[in-house]
Design a protein around this motif. Structure first.
Motif, mmCIF file in Angstrom:
data_model
loop_
_atom_site.group_PDB
_atom_site.id
_atom_site.type_symbol
_atom_site.label_atom_id
_atom_site.label_comp_id
_atom_site.label_asym_id
_atom_site.label_seq_id
_atom_site.Cartn_x
_atom_site.Cartn_y
_atom_site.Cartn_z
ATOM 1 N N ILE A 56 0.865 -1.179 0.000
ATOM 2 C CA ILE A 56 0.000 0.000 0.000
ATOM 3 C C ILE A 56 0.901 1.228 0.000
ATOM 4 O O ILE A 56 1.815 1.322 0.826
ATOM 5 N N LYS A 57 0.655 2.120 -0.920
ATOM 6 C CA LYS A 57 1.424 3.362 -0.986
ATOM 7 C C LYS A 57 0.716 4.395 -0.128
ATOM 8 O O LYS A 57 -0.464 4.648 -0.297
ATOM 9 N N MET A 58 1.439 5.006 0.803
ATOM 10 C CA MET A 58 0.863 5.991 1.714
ATOM 11 C C MET A 58 1.494 7.353 1.433
ATOM 12 O O MET A 58 2.715 7.484 1.408
ATOM 13 N N LEU A 59 0.639 8.354 1.187
ATOM 14 C CA LEU A 59 1.101 9.709 0.904
ATOM 15 C C LEU A 59 0.337 10.700 1.762
ATOM 16 O O LEU A 59 -0.881 10.594 1.887
ATOM 17 N N CYS A 60 1.031 11.658 2.325
ATOM 18 C CA CYS A 60 0.379 12.778 2.990
ATOM 19 C C CYS A 60 0.347 13.911 1.976
ATOM 20 O O CYS A 60 1.389 14.294 1.445
#
Length: 172
Positions: free
Chosen positions: A48-52
Motif C-alpha cells: 500500500i502506498k501511503m502519501l500525505c
C-alpha cells in the motif's frame, strides 16, 4: 509555493493515481511519530502506498484524472492521508489490524474502489469484507471443481460397493 512547483506535485500525484485502482482517504493526525512509522511499515508490507498530501493539490489531481473522483471532493478537508492499492480490501484490512494494536486511528474518510465510492468510517467493515480479484477467482475455481470431485467420489464409492458385493458372492 510557486505555481510551477504545484503543477509538478499535481502531476506526480496524478501519476500515482493512475498506477493504482483503489484510493483510500484517511485521517492520521493524532498519531505520534512511533505509531506513524509503524503505520508506514504496515502499509509497505501490504503493498500500500501511503502519501500525505495537501487537499487542494489532491483535488486538482483528482480533476486531472480520467476517473471520476468527484464523490470524494467533500471529504477533502482537514488533514488527509492517501492510501493507494491495487487490491480493494487490503487498506481496509490493514487499517483494522493496525487499530487492534493502537487507538482509533487512522480513521477512514472515504474510498474509491473499483469505480465505487464509499464514504464514512462505518464503511470500513464493508470494505474489509470485499473480496479481492484473486479471492473471487479462487472461489470460482472451487465451485467448478466441486461437481467434478462429486462425480469422482461417486464413481469410486460405486466401485468399492461393487467390489464388496462380488467378494461376498465369491465367498458364498
Amino acid at each position: 509555493m510557486k505555481k510551477e512547483d504545484k503543477a509538478i506535485i499535481i502531476a506526480n500525484i496524478s501519476d500515482q493515481l493512475k498506477q493504482y485502482s483503489c484510493v483510500y482517504l484517511t485521517q492520521t493526525s493524532g498519531l505520534n511519530a512511533e505509531k506513524t512509522s509503524a503505520l508506514r511499515r504496515a502499509c509497505f508490507s501490504n503493498d500500500i502506498k501511503m502519501l500525505c498530501v495537501k487537499n487542494t493539490l489532491l483535488k486538482e489531481a483528482f480533476k486531472a484524472s480520467d476517473l471520476d473522483y468527484s464523490g470524494l471532493f467533500d471529504l477533502l478537508h482537514g488533514e488527509t492521508t492517501l492510501m493507494l492499492s491495487n487490491t480493494g480490501n487490503a487498506p481496509a484490512k490493514m487499517i483494522k489490524k493496525f487499530r487492534d494494536k493502537n487507538d482509533t486511528l487512522p480513521m477512514l474518510k472515504g474510498a474509491y474502489v473499483e469505480e465505487s465510492v464509499y464514504i464514512g468510517e462505518e464503511q470500513l467493515d464493508v470494505l474489509a469484507n470485499i473480496k479481492s480479484k484473486n479471492e473471487l477467482i479462487g472461489d470460482i475455481i472451487t465451485l467448478l471443481q466441486s461437481p467434478a470431485k462429486n462425480v469422482v467420489s461417486a464413481l469410486q464409492s460405486g466401485g468399492n460397493k461393487l467390489h464388496g458385493i462380488l467378494e461376498t458372492l465369491s465367498n458364498k
